[in-house]
Design a protein around this motif. Structure first.
Motif, PDB file in Angstrom:
ATOM      1  N   PRO A   1       1.664   0.516  -8.591  1.00  0.00           N
ATOM      2  CA  PRO A   1       0.287   0.656  -9.056  1.00  0.00           C
ATOM      3  C   PRO A   1      -0.725  -0.208  -8.333  1.00  0.00           C
ATOM      4  O   PRO A   1      -1.919   0.115  -8.325  1.00  0.00           O
ATOM      5  CB  PRO A   1       0.379   0.262 -10.540  1.00  0.00           C
ATOM      6  CG  PRO A   1       1.603  -0.588 -10.643  1.00  0.00           C
ATOM      7  CD  PRO A   1       2.536  -0.093  -9.603  1.00  0.00           C
ATOM      8  N   THR A   2      -0.301  -1.311  -7.739  1.00  0.00           N
ATOM      9  CA  THR A   2      -1.254  -2.224  -7.094  1.00  0.00           C
ATOM     10  C   THR A   2      -0.926  -2.359  -5.613  1.00  0.00           C
ATOM     11  O   THR A   2       0.149  -1.931  -5.168  1.00  0.00           O
ATOM     12  CB  THR A   2      -1.199  -3.610  -7.780  1.00  0.00           C
ATOM     13  OG1 THR A   2       0.153  -4.079  -7.749  1.00  0.00           O
ATOM     14  CG2 THR A   2      -1.676  -3.526  -9.226  1.00  0.00           C
ATOM     15  N   PRO A   3      -1.834  -2.982  -4.826  1.00  0.00           N
ATOM     16  CA  PRO A   3      -1.621  -3.035  -3.374  1.00  0.00           C
ATOM     17  C   PRO A   3      -0.255  -3.621  -2.991  1.00  0.00           C
ATOM     18  O   PRO A   3       0.174  -4.641  -3.540  1.00  0.00           O
ATOM     19  CB  PRO A   3      -2.764  -3.947  -2.904  1.00  0.00           C
ATOM     20  CG  PRO A   3      -3.846  -3.751  -3.918  1.00  0.00           C
ATOM     21  CD  PRO A   3      -3.120  -3.577  -5.224  1.00  0.00           C
ATOM     22  N   PHE A   4       0.386  -2.944  -2.075  1.00  0.00           N
ATOM     23  CA  PHE A   4       1.708  -3.403  -1.635  1.00  0.00           C
ATOM     24  C   PHE A   4       1.858  -3.191  -0.135  1.00  0.00           C
ATOM     25  O   PHE A   4       1.105  -2.432   0.485  1.00  0.00           O
ATOM     26  CB  PHE A   4       2.830  -2.671  -2.389  1.00  0.00           C
ATOM     27  CG  PHE A   4       2.870  -1.181  -2.151  1.00  0.00           C
ATOM     28  CD1 PHE A   4       2.139  -0.321  -2.945  1.00  0.00           C
ATOM     29  CD2 PHE A   4       3.654  -0.650  -1.134  1.00  0.00           C
ATOM     30  CE1 PHE A   4       2.175   1.059  -2.723  1.00  0.00           C
ATOM     31  CE2 PHE A   4       3.713   0.713  -0.913  1.00  0.00           C
ATOM     32  CZ  PHE A   4       2.958   1.577  -1.710  1.00  0.00           C
ATOM     33  N   GLY A   5       2.815  -3.896   0.435  1.00  0.00           N
ATOM     34  CA  GLY A   5       3.145  -3.709   1.840  1.00  0.00           C
ATOM     35  C   GLY A   5       4.415  -2.886   1.934  1.00  0.00           C
ATOM     36  O   GLY A   5       5.338  -3.059   1.131  1.00  0.00           O
ATOM     37  N   PHE A   6       4.454  -1.996   2.902  1.00  0.00           N
ATOM     38  CA  PHE A   6       5.629  -1.141   3.081  1.00  0.00           C
ATOM     39  C   PHE A   6       6.015  -1.130   4.549  1.00  0.00           C
ATOM     40  O   PHE A   6       5.164  -0.928   5.423  1.00  0.00           O
ATOM     41  CB  PHE A   6       5.318   0.278   2.605  1.00  0.00           C
ATOM     42  CG  PHE A   6       6.390   1.270   2.952  1.00  0.00           C
ATOM     43  CD1 PHE A   6       7.701   1.089   2.527  1.00  0.00           C
ATOM     44  CD2 PHE A   6       6.094   2.401   3.717  1.00  0.00           C
ATOM     45  CE1 PHE A   6       8.693   1.999   2.849  1.00  0.00           C
ATOM     46  CE2 PHE A   6       7.082   3.315   4.042  1.00  0.00           C
ATOM     47  CZ  PHE A   6       8.384   3.118   3.601  1.00  0.00           C
ATOM     48  N   CYS A   7       7.298  -1.361   4.823  1.00  0.00           N
ATOM     49  CA  CYS A   7       7.793  -1.308   6.199  1.00  0.00           C
ATOM     50  C   CYS A   7       8.585  -0.022   6.370  1.00  0.00           C
ATOM     51  O   CYS A   7       9.628   0.168   5.727  1.00  0.00           O
ATOM     52  CB  CYS A   7       8.667  -2.509   6.500  1.00  0.00           C
ATOM     53  SG  CYS A   7       9.287  -2.475   8.193  1.00  0.00           S
ATOM     54  N   CYS A   8       8.079   0.814   7.235  1.00  0.00           N
ATOM     55  CA  CYS A   8       8.663   2.144   7.404  1.00  0.00           C
ATOM     56  C   CYS A   8      10.004   2.103   8.152  1.00  0.00           C
ATOM     57  O   CYS A   8      10.747   3.075   8.121  1.00  0.00           O
ATOM     58  CB  CYS A   8       7.668   3.018   8.158  1.00  0.00           C
ATOM     59  SG  CYS A   8       8.019   4.765   8.006  1.00  0.00           S
ATOM     60  N   CYS A   9      10.319   0.990   8.803  1.00  0.00           N
ATOM     61  CA  CYS A   9      11.569   0.949   9.573  1.00  0.00           C
ATOM     62  C   CYS A   9      12.789   1.161   8.672  1.00  0.00           C
ATOM     63  O   CYS A   9      13.646   1.993   8.954  1.00  0.00           O
ATOM     64  CB  CYS A   9      11.692  -0.376  10.309  1.00  0.00           C
ATOM     65  SG  CYS A   9      10.681  -0.438  11.791  1.00  0.00           S
ATOM     66  N   HIS A  10      12.858   0.395   7.571  1.00  0.00           N
ATOM     67  CA  HIS A  10      14.017   0.521   6.684  1.00  0.00           C
ATOM     68  C   HIS A  10      13.626   0.465   5.219  1.00  0.00           C
ATOM     69  O   HIS A  10      14.489   0.352   4.353  1.00  0.00           O
ATOM     70  CB  HIS A  10      15.053  -0.576   6.978  1.00  0.00           C
ATOM     71  CG  HIS A  10      15.360  -0.726   8.435  1.00  0.00           C
ATOM     72  ND1 HIS A  10      14.782  -1.684   9.227  1.00  0.00           N
ATOM     73  CD2 HIS A  10      16.169  -0.001   9.242  1.00  0.00           C
ATOM     74  CE1 HIS A  10      15.221  -1.564  10.473  1.00  0.00           C
ATOM     75  NE2 HIS A  10      16.064  -0.549  10.507  1.00  0.00           N
ATOM     76  N   GLY A  11      12.329   0.451   4.932  1.00  0.00           N
ATOM     77  CA  GLY A  11      11.885   0.612   3.549  1.00  0.00           C
ATOM     78  C   GLY A  11      11.678  -0.647   2.723  1.00  0.00           C
ATOM     79  O   GLY A  11      11.795  -0.589   1.499  1.00  0.00           O
ATOM     80  N   SER A  12      11.353  -1.771   3.337  1.00  0.00           N
ATOM     81  CA  SER A  12      11.064  -2.974   2.528  1.00  0.00           C
ATOM     82  C   SER A  12       9.677  -2.868   1.904  1.00  0.00           C
ATOM     83  O   SER A  12       8.735  -2.349   2.521  1.00  0.00           O
ATOM     84  CB  SER A  12      11.144  -4.236   3.399  1.00  0.00           C
ATOM     85  OG  SER A  12      12.478  -4.486   3.750  1.00  0.00           O
ATOM     86  N   HIS A  13       9.566  -3.383   0.662  1.00  0.00           N
ATOM     87  CA  HIS A  13       8.296  -3.364  -0.069  1.00  0.00           C
ATOM     88  C   HIS A  13       7.923  -4.770  -0.499  1.00  0.00           C
ATOM     89  O   HIS A  13       8.774  -5.512  -0.997  1.00  0.00           O
ATOM     90  CB  HIS A  13       8.410  -2.478  -1.319  1.00  0.00           C
ATOM     91  CG  HIS A  13       8.636  -1.036  -1.022  1.00  0.00           C
ATOM     92  ND1 HIS A  13       9.892  -0.501  -0.805  1.00  0.00           N
ATOM     93  CD2 HIS A  13       7.759  -0.007  -0.889  1.00  0.00           C
ATOM     94  CE1 HIS A  13       9.779   0.790  -0.558  1.00  0.00           C
ATOM     95  NE2 HIS A  13       8.497   1.122  -0.603  1.00  0.00           N
ATOM     96  N   TYR A  14       6.658  -5.095  -0.355  1.00  0.00           N
ATOM     97  CA  TYR A  14       6.175  -6.441  -0.700  1.00  0.00           C
ATOM     98  C   TYR A  14       4.974  -6.331  -1.627  1.00  0.00           C
ATOM     99  O   TYR A  14       4.095  -5.476  -1.429  1.00  0.00           O
ATOM    100  CB  TYR A  14       5.752  -7.185   0.574  1.00  0.00           C
ATOM    101  CG  TYR A  14       6.823  -7.309   1.625  1.00  0.00           C
ATOM    102  CD1 TYR A  14       7.807  -8.286   1.536  1.00  0.00           C
ATOM    103  CD2 TYR A  14       6.841  -6.452   2.736  1.00  0.00           C
ATOM    104  CE1 TYR A  14       8.783  -8.412   2.519  1.00  0.00           C
ATOM    105  CE2 TYR A  14       7.803  -6.567   3.720  1.00  0.00           C
ATOM    106  CZ  TYR A  14       8.780  -7.549   3.609  1.00  0.00           C
ATOM    107  OH  TYR A  14       9.747  -7.670   4.584  1.00  0.00           O
TER     108      TYR A  14
END
Ligand code: FES
Length: 247
Positions: free
Chosen positions: A143-156
């Motif tokens: 629901p709120t701003p997040f970081g996403f790494c498309c290489c292997h799917g990490s979320h921050y």
């Protein structure tokens, strides 16, 4: 006084012995000087053979942009800058929602290392909602701003210090994102003045976490260790090399 032949031989012998002694002293001096020069020379060579190991003694404090220049949500096209080394990229984000260590009137301006803590790809910020489907990460909404790494799917979680999202079972990153510490100077400029743990990807002790650690823990490093590892043998940015790319 008249010298006999015997006297002359004695005098000649004494002279020869004196010359031999002088020669010996001269050679001793020459040898000692040569030894000192050699040792000195080896010292010089040693200086070139020994790698110079350096790290910063303090975080650079540098101006980024006027606070007023990012008065709108820029999460889709973020401002970037390098810090604390010239080859370490970061995002400067106005999230539109109050965030941990956020600055500005709404406490929503934050900055993070752009380098994913898994294997070093560059992650991207999202405003909230879902991100594009790529790799095995599948569709993920938050629901709120997040970081996403498309290489292997990490979320921050960008509102919570770059923490790994707890409810995301596909996040392979072992550590949260390092956050850049921001402030506002008396002229209304956003300034950078340090980083929070953990170390930036590619820097820091190896292994990055003990085998027994909870992978979502932040390693217990002191500020001195953080600074030492993050700036180890690198080139610090300064007011001439900090490269702010407006969003
Ligand atoms: S490098 Fe980012 S998830 Fe693997």
């Amino acid at each position: 006084m008249v010298l006999t032949e015997e006297d002359k031989k004695d005098v000649q012998k004494e002279n020869n012995e004196g010359q031999d002694e002088s020669r010996r002293n001269f050679l001793k001096t020459l040898f000692a000087a040569g030894a000192i020069a050699t040792i000195g020379g080896l010292g010089s060579v040693g200086r070139y053979l020994t790698p110079q190991v350096t790290w910063a003694k303090a975080w650079p404090v540098l101006k980024l942009v006027p606070l007023s220049s990012i008065n709108q949500v820029n999460i889709d096209k973020p401002t970037t800058f390098n810090y604390p080394l010239i080859n370490q990229p970061n995002y400067l984000l106005k999230l539109g929602i109050k965030a941990k260590l956020g600055i500005g009137p709404d406490g929503d301006i934050v900055a993070f290392s752009q380098i994913c803590q898994h294997l070093g790809c560059y992650w991207k910020p999202y405003q909230g909602g879902s991100h594009p489907i790529c790799t095995a990460a599948g569709n993920y909404t938050y629901p709120t701003p997040f970081g996403f790494c498309c290489c292997h799917g990490s979320h921050y979680d960008l509102t919570n210090g770059g923490a790994l999202l707890e409810n995301d079972f596909q996040t392979p990153a072992p550590l949260p994102l390092p956050q850049v510490i921001l402030d506002v100077d008396s002229s209304g400029n956003i300034i950078v003045k340090g980083m929070t743990p953990p170390n930036i990807y590619g820097f820091g002790p190896t292994p990055r976490l003990p085998a027994s650690a909870n992978p979502k823990d932040i390693p217990n490093v002191t500020q001195a260790e953080l600074l030492e590892y993050d700036t180890f043998n690198g080139t610090l940015v300064d007011e001439n090399t900090i490269n702010v790319q407006p969003g």
